[in-house]
Each structure stands twice: as structure tokens, then as C-alpha cells.
Design an enzyme around this catalytic site. Structure first.
Site, PDB file in Angstrom:
ATOM      1  N   GLY A   1      -1.932  34.104 -62.384  1.00  0.00           N
ATOM      2  CA  GLY A   1      -2.293  32.855 -63.046  1.00  0.00           C
ATOM      3  C   GLY A   1      -2.540  31.756 -62.030  1.00  0.00           C
TER       4      GLY A   1
ATOM      5  N   GLY B   1      -3.289  28.406 -63.219  1.00  0.00           N
ATOM      6  CA  GLY B   1      -3.185  27.098 -63.860  1.00  0.00           C
ATOM      7  C   GLY B   1      -2.330  26.211 -62.981  1.00  0.00           C
ATOM      8  N   LEU B   2      -1.852  25.109 -63.553  1.00  0.00           N
ATOM      9  CA  LEU B   2      -1.051  24.194 -62.733  1.00  0.00           C
ATOM     10  C   LEU B   2       0.124  24.922 -62.112  1.00  0.00           C
ATOM     11  CD1 LEU B   2      -1.060  20.945 -64.829  1.00  0.00           C
ATOM     12  CD2 LEU B   2      -2.343  21.481 -62.780  1.00  0.00           C
TER      13      LEU B   2
ATOM     14  N   GLY C   1       0.619  28.288 -61.552  1.00  0.00           N
ATOM     15  CA  GLY C   1       0.278  29.335 -60.596  1.00  0.00           C
ATOM     16  C   GLY C   1      -0.384  28.813 -59.333  1.00  0.00           C
TER      17      GLY C   1
ATOM     18  N   HIS D   1      -0.404  20.479 -82.898  1.00  0.00           N
ATOM     19  CA  HIS D   1      -0.771  19.147 -82.405  1.00  0.00           C
ATOM     20  C   HIS D   1      -1.421  18.334 -83.514  1.00  0.00           C
ATOM     21  CE1 HIS D   1      -2.561  16.015 -79.996  1.00  0.00           C
ATOM     22  NE2 HIS D   1      -1.938  16.464 -78.935  1.00  0.00           N
TER      23      HIS D   1
ATOM     24  N   ARG E   1       5.027  14.789 -81.999  1.00  0.00           N
ATOM     25  CA  ARG E   1       3.959  15.597 -82.576  1.00  0.00           C
ATOM     26  C   ARG E   1       4.336  16.319 -83.851  1.00  0.00           C
ATOM     27  NH1 ARG E   1       1.631  18.060 -76.944  1.00  0.00           N
ATOM     28  NH2 ARG E   1       0.615  16.113 -76.396  1.00  0.00           N
TER      29      ARG E   1
ATOM     30  N   GLU F   1       3.915  27.238 -68.898  1.00  0.00           N
ATOM     31  CA  GLU F   1       4.003  27.445 -70.344  1.00  0.00           C
ATOM     32  C   GLU F   1       4.520  28.844 -70.681  1.00  0.00           C
ATOM     33  OE1 GLU F   1       0.531  26.099 -72.494  1.00  0.00           O
ATOM     34  OE2 GLU F   1       1.258  26.938 -74.382  1.00  0.00           O
TER      35      GLU F   1
ATOM     36  N   ARG G   1       7.737  20.100 -77.712  1.00  0.00           N
ATOM     37  CA  ARG G   1       7.436  19.488 -76.417  1.00  0.00           C
ATOM     38  C   ARG G   1       6.845  18.102 -76.611  1.00  0.00           C
ATOM     39  NH1 ARG G   1       2.899  18.746 -73.483  1.00  0.00           N
ATOM     40  NH2 ARG G   1       1.555  20.170 -74.621  1.00  0.00           N
TER      41      ARG G   1
HETATM   42  C1  LIG Z   1      -6.611  20.937 -75.036  1.00  0.00           C
HETATM   43  C2  LIG Z   1      -5.272  20.782 -74.394  1.00  0.00           C
HETATM   44  C3  LIG Z   1      -4.869  19.547 -73.902  1.00  0.00           C
HETATM   45  C4  LIG Z   1      -3.630  19.402 -73.284  1.00  0.00           C
HETATM   46  N1  LIG Z   1      -3.267  18.166 -72.827  1.00  0.00           N
HETATM   47  C5  LIG Z   1      -2.075  18.037 -72.181  1.00  0.00           C
HETATM   48  C6  LIG Z   1      -1.696  16.778 -71.648  1.00  0.00           C
HETATM   49  O1  LIG Z   1      -2.404  15.781 -71.746  1.00  0.00           O
HETATM   50  N2  LIG Z   1      -0.516  16.697 -71.000  1.00  0.00           N
HETATM   51  C7  LIG Z   1       0.296  17.777 -70.851  1.00  0.00           C
HETATM   52  O2  LIG Z   1       1.342  17.639 -70.227  1.00  0.00           O
HETATM   53  N3  LIG Z   1      -0.045  18.976 -71.350  1.00  0.00           N
HETATM   54  C8  LIG Z   1      -1.213  19.135 -72.010  1.00  0.00           C
HETATM   55  N4  LIG Z   1      -1.566  20.362 -72.520  1.00  0.00           N
HETATM   56  C9  LIG Z   1      -0.715  21.534 -72.253  1.00  0.00           C
HETATM   57  C10 LIG Z   1      -0.959  22.032 -70.849  1.00  0.00           C
HETATM   58  O3  LIG Z   1      -2.309  21.905 -70.511  1.00  0.00           O
HETATM   59  C11 LIG Z   1      -0.593  23.498 -70.666  1.00  0.00           C
HETATM   60  O4  LIG Z   1       0.635  23.762 -71.233  1.00  0.00           O
HETATM   61  C12 LIG Z   1      -0.496  23.820 -69.194  1.00  0.00           C
HETATM   62  O5  LIG Z   1      -1.656  23.405 -68.530  1.00  0.00           O
HETATM   63  C13 LIG Z   1      -0.249  25.299 -68.959  1.00  0.00           C
HETATM   64  O6  LIG Z   1      -0.336  25.557 -67.581  1.00  0.00           O
HETATM   65  P1  LIG Z   1       0.053  26.959 -66.997  1.00  0.00           P
HETATM   66  O7  LIG Z   1      -0.137  26.848 -65.528  1.00  0.00           O
HETATM   67  O8  LIG Z   1       1.381  27.354 -67.484  1.00  0.00           O
HETATM   68  O9  LIG Z   1      -0.981  28.004 -67.623  1.00  0.00           O
HETATM   69  P2  LIG Z   1      -2.576  28.012 -67.779  1.00  0.00           P
HETATM   70  O10 LIG Z   1      -3.216  26.814 -67.243  1.00  0.00           O
HETATM   71  O11 LIG Z   1      -2.829  28.396 -69.186  1.00  0.00           O
HETATM   72  O12 LIG Z   1      -3.028  29.172 -66.826  1.00  0.00           O
HETATM   73  C14 LIG Z   1      -2.867  30.515 -67.137  1.00  0.00           C
HETATM   74  C15 LIG Z   1      -3.421  31.323 -66.012  1.00  0.00           C
HETATM   75  O13 LIG Z   1      -3.002  32.656 -66.150  1.00  0.00           O
HETATM   76  C16 LIG Z   1      -4.083  33.534 -66.033  1.00  0.00           C
HETATM   77  N5  LIG Z   1      -3.770  34.705 -66.838  1.00  0.00           N
HETATM   78  C17 LIG Z   1      -3.323  34.757 -68.113  1.00  0.00           C
HETATM   79  N6  LIG Z   1      -3.095  36.020 -68.481  1.00  0.00           N
HETATM   80  C18 LIG Z   1      -3.406  36.793 -67.430  1.00  0.00           C
HETATM   81  C19 LIG Z   1      -3.393  38.187 -67.195  1.00  0.00           C
HETATM   82  N7  LIG Z   1      -2.987  39.049 -68.118  1.00  0.00           N
HETATM   83  N8  LIG Z   1      -3.821  38.630 -65.984  1.00  0.00           N
HETATM   84  C20 LIG Z   1      -4.240  37.773 -65.006  1.00  0.00           C
HETATM   85  N9  LIG Z   1      -4.241  36.446 -65.187  1.00  0.00           N
HETATM   86  C21 LIG Z   1      -3.837  35.959 -66.382  1.00  0.00           C
HETATM   87  C22 LIG Z   1      -5.275  32.747 -66.477  1.00  0.00           C
HETATM   88  O14 LIG Z   1      -6.441  33.300 -65.904  1.00  0.00           O
HETATM   89  C23 LIG Z   1      -4.935  31.380 -65.911  1.00  0.00           C
HETATM   90  O15 LIG Z   1      -5.318  31.332 -64.560  1.00  0.00           O
HETATM   91  C24 LIG Z   1      -2.790  20.514 -73.153  1.00  0.00           C
HETATM   92  C25 LIG Z   1      -3.193  21.749 -73.636  1.00  0.00           C
HETATM   93  C26 LIG Z   1      -4.411  21.879 -74.298  1.00  0.00           C
HETATM   94  C27 LIG Z   1      -4.760  23.180 -74.918  1.00  0.00           C
END
Ligand SMILES: Cc1cc2nc3c(=O)[nH]c(=O)nc-3n(C[C@H](O)[C@H](O)[C@H](O)COP(=O)(O)OP(=O)(O)OC[C@H]3O[C@@H](n4cnc5c(N)ncnc54)[C@H](O)[C@@H]3O)c2cc1C
Ligand code: SF4
Ligand code: FES
Lengths: 637, 254
Positions: A40, A42-43, A45, A266, A330, A425, A435
Site C-alpha cells: 500500500g 496511501g498516506l 504506506g 458520511h 458524522r 485505515e 471517526r
Molecule cells: C472521498 C474521501 C475523502 C476523505 N477526506 C478525508 C479528510 O478530509 N480528512 C481525513 O482525515 N480523512 C479523509 N478521508 C479518509 C482518508 O482519506 C482515508 O482513510 C485514508 O487516506 C486511508 O489511507 P491509507 O494509507 O490507510 O489507505 P489508502 O490510501 O486507501 O491506500 C491503500 C493502498 O493499498 C493498496 N492496496 C490495497 N489492497 C492491496 C492489495 N491487495 N495488494 C496491493 N496493494 C493493495 C492500494 O493500491 C493503495 O496504495 C477521506 C476518504 C474519502 C473516501
């Protein structure tokens, strides 16, 4: 199974310092000998990968998208919290901690949440140093806004693109380490199994999404940062590729799943408008700072909004919750919207929407100021709906957005499988049953930049690791299973598409395990999911071949896991015979229709251990002990 | 109010990077005008699947215009004819009953077709890897308010930072140049005081990498700006050129 959260002793405010002092360290020269897999980008990873590499570990980072920069975190709009107290309005680490615990309806672990609040300020400093163009005031200092569930202004933002900017910052740090040769980035790969050797996580099996090849990768530890599972509902605000597969595969290998039923709906999303719809779009809740939520007082009033006079409008949040008004948390905002629509006061073509009106704010501050704050959100709304929110009020309705549940982790962010860490997440740790806005970005970055890089060292330093080559029998077996499953999807040759099954599962979950739940509905849904799962394996049609770029095949794997996981959510919802935060069982409500907790019997984390296909999972609980806050009935009146 | 329209799609189908591609024609019947372009393709794909054919491969993820994953050339326009709009945010209400729509992948030397509408944009990651960052290790950063940054500067940096890395600028450019993408990143980081110490090194190494990867030269066609879904301004290219010249003039390495 014993669930030991490994919370350090000592007073709350000193735990993290004490922990860091007492934890074993890996010497700088030894770090490069450790391989760490991060799944992953995202933020969570991206920040973890970059920081681990800076420390000297050999990191390999995987993601589904073609570039790490596209992880779902990119879509976060509103902002990120921190206890800086720049606004001088009485904020503090303690207040952020308390708001988060209370917002989560007293179902999160005190020590983790306190640590989150402690490191929140460092995140902002780090982000600024990386060049995140946060909003600033005319004096050149950082600007703040307020968000639901808080009475202070502690949210930092970059227009309506805070997630994008923070992710691009973490991505750039990651690319810098890739340039230095410390991180290998492996995009367009999907993790399909976790490999255990002697009970420890030692690698993963992935499918190359371009060629279809199944690949083995070994390491000394595996870090899952794979995001949330909101897409179990088919329609959600999550990106299309968001899934539960990585976590679910780990669950099947023995990692315990915590609180799967805690799902956040939400309050401010663009309403559903058709069967073909593929996703729902969030309108950041920061809009509730200036927008006023209302419905017509009279049920069935079909007049256009601007023709409904002030006295015939029901500003139900402001009326019911005078001190928080439109900024209630929320879960409260969502349930109230549903309640208004259930009473027939909903608006729009379907009657499943409420207004979010900016008329007063525009009159007060001018159109320019509102455009500065929300311009891109208004533009997005207009693109999708064809309506201009500067002139007509927006229509909004709640949608599935975030999942508080996730793999269980201890204070080290380690799951019940030694060597398997879970961040962002994907874990369950900090938000309890609900949350607060702008806290997910904070948690993802806290975990990745500031927590895991310390805690993982303690694990690595304390163990000795035999070599595990990628042709170890455990890898061979896992790869064989993955391959067999892929072939099984293609062999069914039925009559319904993968999306068709997904959509039906989503309906079941939304109806019976959504904003309000009943025992009867949950029991019914359980049977419906079992039947649907049975049909899936007999009647799904997955076109194309296995050694190819095959998006239907990718989705089949994710939906097959959702079809099992949905049932686990229901099992969890049924076991929690109380209401708390986002989990509202209609049998347990206060007189004001708020969630009514049962602290005597349910003040715990519900943990589920896999027991075999089609067997009920084994229940464990981690009692939640509150030593620093008093459990109260949440009130936002 | 929604209504439905009937369209004819001509879509580029190509089984793999080394295979020959061709346009295939599909009827798109009863398409709701409330659908997004990608939802329309979903519908076509469902029908193809049930007919025992291979669905059209296309990249997408967020479907809200921010991840930069989607993109195709629609009737000759990268991301379609609407200004400031990604393909996922393009809605069918902008098309009329009876229209024929031609859908092709990004075409550029640096972006190879993987399958159908899916292309390989890893060259963009390569350019960022060459220097699209500020070197700030985790920990020990000064307080976020230690350096005040004038609001106009932060806002201009944000304008440039809004780039989603979709590649439409490259697809739209007759020379397949990546100058808008690179200019946006060089501007975002170079405008901020934190980004100044590495500014000269950054611009040289990003531009060198861009050239190596097979992107073309900029001849001021401005097609990139017109196609960019985030309306990244072409002034970022001018800033890139200035930064590049300055770096060359004062660099001890050149
Ligand atoms: C539209 C929207 C707006 C939001 N706004 C806010 C906000 O304003 N403030 C706030 O605090 N939060 C907000 N959130 C929540 C927040 O964005 C997420 O909870 C957070 O970004 C999740 O980050 P993460 O790094 O955990 O995962 P993610 O960013 O979801 O990253 C997941 C990663 O895992 C990888 N992955 C997944 N499964 C696999 C697999 N099987 N094999 C290989 N790779 C995989 C994906 O490719 C990706 O790189 C919002 C969410 C949404 C949907
Ligand atoms: S500059 Fe515009 S068109 Fe080019 S990659 Fe960035 S967002 Fe896409
Ligand atoms: S799918 Fe993310 S920008 Fe279009």
C-alpha cells in the site's frame, strides 16, 4: 488466544516517551540487513516506506495502481487535524485526545489515541518541510478551519485537496528513497496471500496485474497499509480498487479482525441517482462550516428550494443541537438526514436527499470568499449534477465512507501474527466506533512517519531470523493456492457479471447493516449473503484469461472476499447488542434516538478469529480500560 | 432531468504492447445522460461480457477527478471535449443522441500501450524520482509556522501542485512533450522557500531525465494547457525555462 495490547505502563502522557526509551533498537549498520515489505502506498504506506528507508531498512513497496501517487488517500478533501492551538482557542493535546475518544463513543484504546494526539503536531511540521502548500492567512501563517465533532479550529488544509497534497508529499519522500536505492517500488501488483513461516509473517504472494504472473516476495516483516473496506457496500466514496483482500487473506492466515461492523456513513455526499452508478462522491464536510442543512417543514413539499420561505424550512440540526449545530459528528448528522427522509421530508427526484445551503454564507462573506474556500468542491458538484451550488442549494445524502474496523493491532501496531504490522485505515486502532473528520489523514501519517518506524525495530531486534527463500515450501503452497483460485474464477463460466454480484451484496449490506440495524434484518442478511455467495461460485462469469491484464478477474477476487467478509461484519453487528457511535441497533437508543451504549457488557474491542470456511469465527475480546476519561453519554446539544 | 440517448462507439482495441491495434465499433444504446463517461463504458463492458467477448480495458480508480488514473482521447480531445474535466468527470449530458464517439488511448513515445486504453505512464514516476522532492527526512522539522510564506506564494504553489499526473498534456502535445507536468512540479517546489536550496539541481536533473525518457520538445503549441483537466497554467513552463537557464548559468557543474 490472549490479546495483549502491550500498553506501556506509567501515566498516559509519559507512555510513548517511556516506550521509546525502553524499546530495543536496531543498530544503524544492521538495519540494511532487514527486508521489509510494505503493501500500500496511501498516506500510511508511503510515509512508512519512506521513513523506514531513511532509517536504513531495505524496503519493498507494493500497490495496485500504476503509480504509488494514485492511492485512495489522494481523494481526501477536507483536512488534517493537529493540536497546534495556532488559533489560540483552547486546543491542546489533551483536548484532541479527548475529542477523539468521545467522538469514537468510548470504544477506542486510550493509550493509542493519546499517542496519536501527541504526534499530530509533528506531522504538520514534517508536511510543511516537504513543501505541502497548506492554506495560509495574509500574514503568511498556516490557516485552520473547524470540522465536525470539535469546538476548536484545528484542521489544516490545502484547498479541498488536502489528501492529494499530503499524499504527494509522502510520495515524493518515497521517490527520493527509491532514487537512493533504498526502496524498490512494485506497482500494479495485488497481494493475494500472506506467507507464514514458523508462525511469523515472512512474505507475500502477489499477482502481477499486467502479465498475470504469480510472484513470491520474502522479507523479515510485512506491513499492511491497504486501506478500508467500504466497498463491501458496492456504492461508497472509496476508490474503485479499494478492497478488503489483503486484510482478509491475513485474517484467514490467523490475524484477528477487530470490530468489522463499525462503518462510517458520511453525511455529505451527492445522492444516488441511477442503477448504473458506480460510486458516490463525497462533498467534504468542511462545507458544514458555512452551509446550512435544511428540509421543508412540510412532508412532500415539492417546490423548488428558493421558493420555500424561511419559516417553512426546518434547519433540523441547528434546532436540535444548538451548541454544535451543523457541526455535529458524522454519525449524528447522517442518522438525522435519514430520519428526515424517512418522515417524507426528503428532497430531489428520489426524496432521499437534504439541502446544504450556502445562501447565507454568500450573503455574509461574499461569493469570492466562499469560492476561495470551496471552489473546487462546488465545481465538482456542478460537473456531476449539472447544478450550480452558488445559486441553488446542494443536495446531499449520507454514503458509506470509512471503516473504523480493521485488523487488530497492539500498541506496536502489530497484529496477532508476529511480524505482521497494520497501519492506517486497515487497522482498527484509534477511532473507536466513529471517526471524527480530518483524523484519518492524521492517523495514517502518524502510523507511517512516527509510530511504526520505532515499533518495528523492537520486534526485529528481539528476534533472530532464519533465511526464508522464495522457494520455501510455505511460499510454494501459498502460490499454488492463489493460482488455483484464479483458475477457479475463470472456470465457472456462468451468466452474471462480477459487478452484478457486487451490486447485490452492496444492497443487502446497505439495507441491513448500514446506518440503522435490527437483529431481524441482520439475521436475514446473513442468510441472503450465504445464498449469494453460493450462487457466485456457480454462476459468475469472468471473461478473458489468467496470464493477461484482466480487470474482471481482479474484481472477481475482491468481490469473492467481500462476499465472505460481509458475513463477518454481520456476525459482529449481531454480537454487539448495544448501540455505539456508527453502530446503531434500533433496539438500543436513547429517548432522543442517539446511540445507547451498554458499558457494562460491551466496553470492549470485538475480535474475530478465523476458524475455517463456512464455520462461525471464534470470538475474543479486548476489554477497554479507561483510566483517564470518564465515560459519558455523548451529547452535542 | 435525466434522459437516455443512443450512441455509436469506436474504441481502440489492442491486446498487448507488441500487438497491432484497431478501432472496433459498438452500439451504446439507452445511455442515461446522468452517467459519467466511465459508467457508460461499464455498461458496454457488462454487455460485452455477457456476450462472451472481452471487455474494454481502461484505467480508473477514484472516479472523482483526483487520482489521475483515467484518461483517453475522445473525439480527438484528451479527456474529451469539456474544459477542465477528467474523463471520469465527463458526463454523458454533453453528448447528443446519434453521436459517434471515437475513444483512443494516450499516444506518446514515452507511454506504451499496455492493453486497449491502458498505457504505461511510469516515465512520470521516473521524472519525479530524478528530483521532484524536497529532501526532508522524517523528524526534526522546524515548527510549521517558523517560516511565514506569503499567501499569494502559497496559493500559486498550490495552483501548480494541483497536477494529478494524468498525462493528458503529453497526449495532447503534437511533440508529446512533458513540459507542463515537469513545469508544474518545478514551480510548486521552487516557489516555496523550503524548495529553494535544491532548486537548481532539481530542475536540471528532472529535465535531463525527461529528455532521456523520450518526451519531445516544447514548441509553444499550448495544447497541453487546453487539455489539462486541472487547468495547470502554461506560465509554469515559462517558469521552468527560467529556472533551467538560471541553473545552467550558475551551476558549477555545467
Ligand atoms: C472521498 C474521501 C475523502 C476523505 N477526506 C478525508 C479528510 O478530509 N480528512 C481525513 O482525515 N480523512 C479523509 N478521508 C479518509 C482518508 O482519506 C482515508 O482513510 C485514508 O487516506 C486511508 O489511507 P491509507 O494509507 O490507510 O489507505 P489508502 O490510501 O486507501 O491506500 C491503500 C493502498 O493499498 C493498496 N492496496 C490495497 N489492497 C492491496 C492489495 N491487495 N495488494 C496491493 N496493494 C493493495 C492500494 O493500491 C493503495 O496504495 C477521506 C476518504 C474519502 C473516501
Ligand atoms: S499538467 Fe495537467 S494534463 Fe499534465 S499531468 Fe498534470 S494534470 Fe495531467
Ligand atoms: S479515475 Fe481518478 S481521475 Fe479519473
Amino acid at each position: 488466544m490472549e490479546l495483549n495490547a502491550n500498553i506501556p505502563s506509567g501515566p498516559l502522557a509519559e507512555k510513548w516517551d517511556r516506550y521509546r526509551f525502553e524499546r530495543k533498537l536496531v543498530s544503524p549498520a544492521n538495519k540494511r540487513k532487514y527486508d521489509i515489505i510494505v503493501v500500500g502506498t496511501g498516506l500510511a504506506g508511503a510515509s512508512a516506506s519512506a521513513t523506514l528507508a531513511e532509517l536504513g531498512y531495505a524496503v519493498k513497496t507494493f500497490c495496485i495502481q500504476d503509480s504509488p501517487r494514485r492511492a485512495h488517500s489522494i481523494a481526501a478533501q477536507g483536512g488534517i487535524n493537529a493540536a497546534k492551538n495556532y488559533a489560540n482557542d483552547g486546543d491542546s493535546i489533551w483536548r484532541l485526545f479527548y475529542d477523539t475518544i468521545k467522538g469514537g463513543d468510548f470504544r477506542a484504546r486510550e493509550a493509542n489515541v493519546y499517542r496519536l494526539a501527541q504526534v499530530s503536531n509533528e506531522i504538520i511540521d514534517q508536511a510543511v518541510a516537504q513543501g505541502i502548500p497548506f492554506a495560509r492567512d495574509y500574514g503568511g501563517l498556516l490557516a485552520n478551519r473547524s470540522f465536525g465533532g470539535a469546538q476548536v479550529s484545528r484542521t489544516f488544509y490545502a484547498r479541498g485537496q488536502t489528501g492529494q497534497q499530503l499524499l504527494l508529499g509522502a510520495y515524493s519522500a518515497l521517490m527520493r528513497q527509491a532514487a537512493a536505492g533504498k526502496v524498490t517500488i512494485v506497482p500494479r501488483r495485488e497481494m493475494l496471500d500472506l506467507v507464514l513461516v514458523n508462525g511469523r509473517a515472512r512474505g507475500i504472494v502477489v499477482r502481477n496485474l499486467i502479465t498475470g504472473e504469480v510472484e513470491n516476495h520474502s522479507a523479515h516483516a510485512v506491513v499492511l497499509c491497504t486501506g478500508g473496506y467500504g466497498n463491501v457496500y458496492f456504492l461508497s466514496t472509496n476508490a474503485m480498487a479499494s478492497n478488503v483482500t489483503a486484510c482478509y487473506r491475513a485474517y484467514k492466515r490467523g490475524a484477528v479482525f477487530a470490530n468489522p461492523c463499525y462503518t462510517q456513513i458520511h453525511p455529505t455526499c451527492i445522492p444516488v441517482h441511477g442503477d448504473y452508478q458506480s460510486k458516490l462522491t463525497l462533498m467534504s464536510e468542511s462545507l458544514r462550516n458555512d452551509g446550512r442543512v435544511w428540509v421543508p417543514k412540510k412532508p412532500g413539499d415539492k417546490r423548488p428550494p428558493r421558493e420555500i420561505p424561511e419559516e417553512e424550512r426546518d434547519y433540523y440540526l441547528e434546532n436540535k443541537y444548538p451548541s454544535f449545530g451543523n457541526l455535529v459528528p458524522r454519525d449524528v448528522a447522517s442518522r438525522n438526514a435519514k430520519e428526515q427522509c424517512d418522515m417524507g421530508k426528503g428532497v430531489g427526484e428520489t426524496g432521499r436527499a437534504v439541502y446544504l445551503d450556502f445562501e447565507d454564507a454568500i450573503r455574509r462573506d461574499g461569493k469570492d470568499v466562499i469560492a476561495q474556500k470551496y471552489g473546487n468542491l462546488f465545481q465538482m458538484y456542478e460537473k456531476i449534477t449539472g447544478e450550480n451550488p452558488y445559486e441553488t442549494p446542494m443536495m446531499i445524502y449520507p454514503a458509506v465512507h470509512y471503516t473504523m474496523g480493521g485488523l487488530w493491532v497492539d500498541y506496536n501496531l502489530m497484529s496477532t501474527i508476529p511480524g505482521l504490522f497494520v497501519l492506517g485505515e486497515a487497522n482498527f486502532s484509534d477511532h473507536g466506533a466513529n471517526r471524527l473528520g480530518a483524523s484519518a489523514l492524521m492517523q495514517g501519517l502518524a502510523d507511517g512517519y512516527f509510530v511504526l518506524p520505532y515499533t518495528i525495530g523492537g520486534y526485529l531486534a528481539a528476534e533472530s531470523f532464519p533465511d526464508v527463500p522464495v522457494d520455501h515450501p510455505a511460499f510454494k503452497e501459498a502460490a499454488r493456492d492463489v493460482q488455483a483460485r484464479v483458475e477457479r474464477f475463470l472456470a465457472v463460466g456462468g451468466k452474471r457479471t462480477v459487478d452484478d454480484f457486487h451490486r447485490e451484496l452492496g444492497h443487502i449490506m446497505w439495507e441491513h447493516c448500514g446506518m440503522a440495524r435490527t437483529n431481524e434484518g441482520l439475521n436475514k442478511a446473513k442468510g441472503m449473503i450465504q445464498a449469494l455467495r453460493g450462487e457466485f461460485w456457480e454462476n459468475v462469469k469472468v471473461p478473458g484469461s489468467e496470464r493477461d491484464f484482466n480487470q474482471s478477474l481482479e474484481r472477481a477476487g475482491r468481490v469473492a472476499d467481500f462476499l465472505e467478509f460481509g458475513e463477518l461484519m454481520i456476525t459482529d453487528a449481531l454480537a454487539r447488542q448495544e448501540s455505539c457511535g456508527c453502530h446503531l441497533n434500533e433496539a438500543y437508543q436513547t429517548e432522543e434516538n442517539e446511540a445507547k451504549r451498554d458499558d457494562e457488557n460491551f466496553c470492549h474491542v470485538a475480535c474475530w478469529e478465523y476458524a475455517g470456511d463456512d464455520k462461525e469465527p471464534v470470538f475474543h475480546k479486548e476489554p477497554l480500560v479507561f483510566e483517564n476519561v470518564e465515560l459519558t453519554q455523548r451529547s452535542y446539544k | 432531468m435525466s434522459k437516455t440517448i443512443n450512441l455509436t462507439l469506436k474504441v481502440w482495441r489492442q491486446e498487448g504492447p507488441e500487438k497491432k491495434g484497431r478501432l472496433e465499433t459498438y452500439p451504446a444504446k439507452e445511455i442515461s445522460t446522468d452517467m459519467s463517461f466511465l459508467e457508460m463504458i461499464d455498461v458496454i463492458n457488462d454487455r460485452l461480457t455477457l456476450d462472451g467477448k472481452e471487455p474494454i480495458a481502461f484505467d480508473h480508480d477514484c472516479r472523482e477527478g483526483i487520482c489521475g488514473m483515467c484518461g483517453a482521447v475522445v473525439n480527438g480531445h484528451a479527456h474529451g471535449p469539456e474544459k477542465g474535466t477528467t474523463l471520469c468527470q465527463l458526463h454523458m449530458r454533453h453528448f447528443s443522441d446519434g453521436d459517434t464517439i471515437v475513444v483512443e488511448p494516450w499516444r506518446a513515445r514515452a507511454f506504451k500501450v499496455i492493453k486497449d486504453l491502458v498505457v504505461d505512464r511510469s516515465a512520470f514516476d521516473e521524472i519525479i524520482r530524478a528530483g521532484g522532492y524536497i529532501s526532508a527526512n522524517t523528524g526534526g522539522a522546524p515548527d510549521g509556522n517558523a517560516i511565514p510564506i506569503p499567501k499569494e506564494v502559497a496559493d500559486t504553489a498550490m495552483d501548480a501542485a494541483a497536477c494529478i499526473g494524468c498525462g493528458a498534456c503529453v497526449a495532447a502535445c503534437p511533440n508529446a512533450s512533458a513540459m507542463l507536468f515537469v513545469g508544474a512540479k518545478v514551480s510548486h517546489l521552487g516557489l516555496l522557500p523550503q524548495g529553494r536550496p535544491e532548486a537548481a539541481r532539481r530542475v536540471q536533473s528532472m529535465v535531463d531525465r525527461m529528455d532521456e525518457l523520450g518526451f519531445g520538445n516544447c514548441t509553444n503549441e499550448a495544447e497541453c494547457e487546453a487539455a489539462c483537466p486541472k487547468e495547470i497554467s502554461i506560465t509554469n513552463i515559462a517558469r521552468l525555462n527560467r529556472e533551467f537557464l538560471k541553473a545552467k548559468l550558475f551551476s558549477p557543474h555545467s
